[in-house]
Write a protein that holds these residues in place. Structure first.
Motif, mmCIF file in Angstrom:
data_model
loop_
_atom_site.group_PDB
_atom_site.id
_atom_site.type_symbol
_atom_site.label_atom_id
_atom_site.label_comp_id
_atom_site.label_asym_id
_atom_site.label_seq_id
_atom_site.Cartn_x
_atom_site.Cartn_y
_atom_site.Cartn_z
ATOM 1 N N LEU A 1 47.402 -116.781 -11.317
ATOM 2 C CA LEU A 1 46.153 -116.902 -10.565
ATOM 3 C C LEU A 1 45.737 -115.563 -9.966
ATOM 4 N N CYS A 2 46.707 -114.766 -9.557
ATOM 5 C CA CYS A 2 46.388 -113.444 -9.034
ATOM 6 C C CYS A 2 45.788 -112.562 -10.134
ATOM 7 N N GLN A 3 46.290 -112.704 -11.360
ATOM 8 C CA GLN A 3 45.707 -111.968 -12.487
ATOM 9 C C GLN A 3 44.246 -112.361 -12.693
ATOM 10 N N GLN A 4 43.970 -113.660 -12.631
ATOM 11 C CA GLN A 4 42.588 -114.117 -12.806
ATOM 12 C C GLN A 4 41.702 -113.613 -11.657
ATOM 13 N N ALA A 5 42.309 -113.490 -10.471
ATOM 14 C CA ALA A 5 41.565 -112.968 -9.315
ATOM 15 C C ALA A 5 41.125 -111.531 -9.573
ATOM 16 N N PHE A 6 42.034 -110.712 -10.135
ATOM 17 C CA PHE A 6 41.685 -109.332 -10.481
ATOM 18 C C PHE A 6 40.549 -109.311 -11.496
ATOM 19 N N LEU A 7 40.662 -110.133 -12.526
ATOM 20 C CA LEU A 7 39.654 -110.165 -13.579
ATOM 21 C C LEU A 7 38.285 -110.551 -13.021
ATOM 22 N N MET A 8 38.242 -111.641 -12.268
ATOM 23 C CA MET A 8 36.959 -112.132 -11.758
ATOM 24 C C MET A 8 36.355 -111.183 -10.729
ATOM 25 N N ALA A 9 37.197 -110.566 -9.896
ATOM 26 C CA ALA A 9 36.688 -109.616 -8.907
ATOM 27 C C ALA A 9 36.092 -108.391 -9.598
ATOM 28 N N GLY A 10 36.792 -107.875 -10.619
ATOM 29 C CA GLY A 10 36.302 -106.690 -11.315
ATOM 30 C C GLY A 10 34.990 -106.933 -12.039
ATOM 31 N N VAL A 11 34.925 -108.024 -12.793
ATOM 32 C CA VAL A 11 33.716 -108.322 -13.564
ATOM 33 C C VAL A 11 32.531 -108.616 -12.635
ATOM 34 N N SER A 12 32.742 -109.474 -11.656
ATOM 35 C CA SER A 12 31.643 -109.831 -10.749
ATOM 36 C C SER A 12 31.171 -108.619 -9.951
ATOM 37 N N GLY A 13 32.115 -107.771 -9.508
ATOM 38 C CA GLY A 13 31.736 -106.593 -8.734
ATOM 39 C C GLY A 13 30.888 -105.618 -9.522
ATOM 40 N N LEU A 14 31.271 -105.372 -10.792
ATOM 41 C CA LEU A 14 30.507 -104.444 -11.623
ATOM 42 C C LEU A 14 29.106 -104.976 -11.926
ATOM 43 N N VAL A 15 29.018 -106.247 -12.266
ATOM 44 C CA VAL A 15 27.715 -106.841 -12.598
ATOM 45 C C VAL A 15 26.804 -106.881 -11.366
ATOM 46 N N LEU A 16 27.333 -107.366 -10.251
ATOM 47 C CA LEU A 16 26.525 -107.461 -9.035
ATOM 48 C C LEU A 16 26.090 -106.085 -8.540
ATOM 49 N N GLY A 17 26.983 -105.090 -8.654
ATOM 50 C CA GLY A 17 26.632 -103.741 -8.232
ATOM 51 C C GLY A 17 25.488 -103.178 -9.055
ATOM 52 N N ALA A 18 25.557 -103.376 -10.365
ATOM 53 C CA ALA A 18 24.507 -102.855 -11.249
ATOM 54 C C ALA A 18 23.154 -103.516 -10.944
ATOM 55 N N VAL A 19 23.153 -104.841 -10.791
ATOM 56 C CA VAL A 19 21.905 -105.563 -10.505
ATOM 57 C C VAL A 19 21.330 -105.129 -9.156
ATOM 58 N N SER A 20 22.193 -104.979 -8.157
ATOM 59 C CA SER A 20 21.725 -104.601 -6.820
ATOM 60 C C SER A 20 21.111 -103.207 -6.815
ATOM 61 N N VAL A 21 21.745 -102.275 -7.524
ATOM 62 C CA VAL A 21 21.210 -100.914 -7.595
ATOM 63 C C VAL A 21 19.839 -100.905 -8.264
ATOM 64 N N ILE A 22 19.698 -101.670 -9.338
ATOM 65 C CA ILE A 22 18.420 -101.719 -10.075
ATOM 66 C C ILE A 22 17.309 -102.311 -9.210
ATOM 67 N N LEU A 23 17.640 -103.346 -8.420
ATOM 68 C CA LEU A 23 16.616 -104.047 -7.637
ATOM 69 C C LEU A 23 16.371 -103.446 -6.254
ATOM 70 N N SER A 24 17.168 -102.455 -5.866
ATOM 71 C CA SER A 24 17.071 -101.915 -4.504
ATOM 72 C C SER A 24 15.673 -101.423 -4.105
ATOM 73 N N PRO A 25 14.849 -100.849 -5.009
ATOM 74 C CA PRO A 25 13.520 -100.403 -4.570
ATOM 75 C C PRO A 25 12.570 -101.548 -4.219
ATOM 76 N N TYR A 26 12.847 -102.744 -4.715
ATOM 77 C CA TYR A 26 11.894 -103.842 -4.560
ATOM 78 C C TYR A 26 12.235 -104.833 -3.444
ATOM 79 N N ILE A 27 13.498 -104.884 -3.052
ATOM 80 C CA ILE A 27 13.944 -105.925 -2.130
ATOM 81 C C ILE A 27 13.245 -105.893 -0.780
ATOM 82 N N PRO A 28 13.073 -104.725 -0.124
ATOM 83 C CA PRO A 28 12.368 -104.734 1.166
ATOM 84 C C PRO A 28 10.952 -105.285 1.066
#
Length: 446
Positions: free
Chosen positions: A96-123
């Motif tokens: 389960l700890c292995q799956q935690a690493f996998l899910m944290a890494g994938v979700s963090g990279l995807v969410l970071g990329a989307v947030s950076v792209i949308l940052s000019p529009y959110i305010p």
């Protein structure tokens, strides 16, 4: 011939109370100290003026929305690892700890990329004043860059708590927040970077927390694993999804509600929004004990579930509720009488202080209901019954808070006080809805 020890039940209750306190106190201290440091952070930005406060605050709800994904993964990991640890299956804990690493890494990279792209529009989407768009966008862009480290910190911190190690996440998060304050002072004032300096300080502290949390997991005897052993396990990922998706749904429903809620308030003017945002921040420290106890309750109930001990689950639930409500009653009294002092810590604006203090005195009266809501939600999470929490969150947030806030602001033209009454009504309704299955004896202790 033996005699029954009549004091055994009371000793069991005392022993369970001691275990709850041992597990929850580090988490409570962690959240209190982290919140105190956030107070300093907000106060530092607040000294730059109302526009700076609004620039940082206007994207807060979007940040919560982004963080809800690793938060949901963390909840699922906590529940499943606690259950596996309770049943004595160390191999399952490691997988389960292995799956935690996998899910944290994938979700963090995807969410970071989307947030950076949308940052000019959110305010703009948040309906904020055009004067703060540039600073608010820059702030959100910078804090989104290290999103993968934020995900690791959240998910792996939950894994450590699941094996009843609450001290290590406390030390890591407090150290990271302390670094944030030091860098804030240097970057905001010494180097004159203003809002951008506050964002850089936060980003660096996120990286530190993520790296240290990875190191802590890899050193823990139950959680550590070697790279050649790593594999994605579809069955375990499916179990994580079964527990985590309703939690994610609850978080998304809640955060989207907060976004709409903040958008309705931000349209009431910069001064009103600043008072609202600062008051929400000031209130935080008074309900964090409930979240600390919720984490301990979820862990212990999950472990007892793995052991197949229904009585232990009930005992943990009852003691957790009594402790939480008692603490929240005390915190509500302190909040009521200290409201103006708290607001004055964050801003020099007399108008903002006066308006925010009135809101804090209102919400102080509902703190016990908020605590009851939080701890009962944690009990449902520990039992793995996360779907009901999703339904309760949806009904409270959208059927009470958003609906009535819309009427108060857009139809009836009422002020901030009416908005906070809607917020209080939401918390009270959710507390009662969480309590209902226990009253009707519909909760499954299995």
């Amino acid at each position: 011939m033996t005699t029954k020890d009549s004091s055994a039940p009371s000793r069991s209750w005392r022993r369970m109370l001691r275990i709850i306190l041992v597990l929850s106190v580090p988490t409570i201290l962690e959240q209190i100290l982290s919140t105190l440091l956030q107070y300093v952070d907000t106060a530092m930005v607040g000294q730059l003026g109302e526009e700076a406060t609004a620039s940082v605050s206007v994207t807060t709800n979007i940040t919560w929305l982004v963080n809800s994904v690793p938060g949901a993964i963390g909840t699922a990991i906590l529940v499943l690892i606690a259950r596996a640890a309770g049943s004595g299956d160390q191999g399952q804990v490691r997988k389960l700890c292995q799956q935690a690493f996998l899910m944290a890494g994938v979700s963090g990279l995807v969410l970071g990329a989307v947030s950076v792209i949308l940052s000019p529009y959110i305010p703009r989407w948040m309906g904020s004043d055009p004067a703060i768009w540039a600073d608010a966008s820059r702030y959100f862009f910078i804090i989104s860059i290290p999103m993968v480290f934020r995900a690791f910190s959240n998910v792996l911190g939950a894994a450590l708590r699941a094996v009843q190690n609450t001290r290590t996440p406390m030390v890591i998060n407090v150290a990271a927040n302390g670094l944030n304050i030091v860098l804030n002072y240097l970057l905001i004032y010494t180097f004159g970077l203003g809002v951008a300096g506050a964002a850089i300080a936060s980003a660096v502290s996120y990286v530190m927390a993520g790296v240290l949390m990875i190191a802590a997991c890899m050193r823990h005897p139950l959680l550590c694993w070697r790279l050649p052993e790593f594999s994605a396990d579809r069955k375990l990922l499916g179990e994580c999804a079964g527990v985590g998706l309703p939690v994610l749904g609850s978080s998304v429903v809640s955060c989207l509600g907060y976004v709409v809620f903040a958008g309705l308030v931000s349209g009431m003017g910069t001064t009103v929004f600043a008072a609202h945002s600062i008051a929400v921040t000031a209130e935080t420290i008074f309900y964090v004990p409930g979240y600390g106890l919720r984490s301990a309750a979820s862990t212990l109930i999950g472990t007892a579930r793995g052991e197949g001990d229904g009585e232990k689950m009930k005992m943990t639930g009852v003691l957790s509720v009594l402790l939480t409500v008692g603490i929240m009653c005390c915190s509500g009294v302190i909040l009521f009488f200290g409201s103006r002092f708290l607001m004055s810590l964050f801003t020099p604006s007399g108008e903002v202080v006066s308006l925010g203090a009135r809101m804090l005195r209102l919400v102080a009266l509902s703190e016990p209901f908020f605590g009851l809501m939080v701890i009962l939600e944690g009990i449902f999470y520990g039992l793995g019954q996360t779907r009901y929490a999703f339904l309760v969150e949806t009904a409270g947030m959208w059927g009470v808070r958003i609906l009535f806030t819309f009427f108060c602001v857009r139809v009836w033209g009422l002020g901030l006080q009416a908005v906070w009454y809607c917020m209080i009504a939401d918390n009270v309704c959710k507390a009662l809805l969480f309590l209902l299955p226990f009253i009707l004896k519909r909760v499954r202790y299995r």
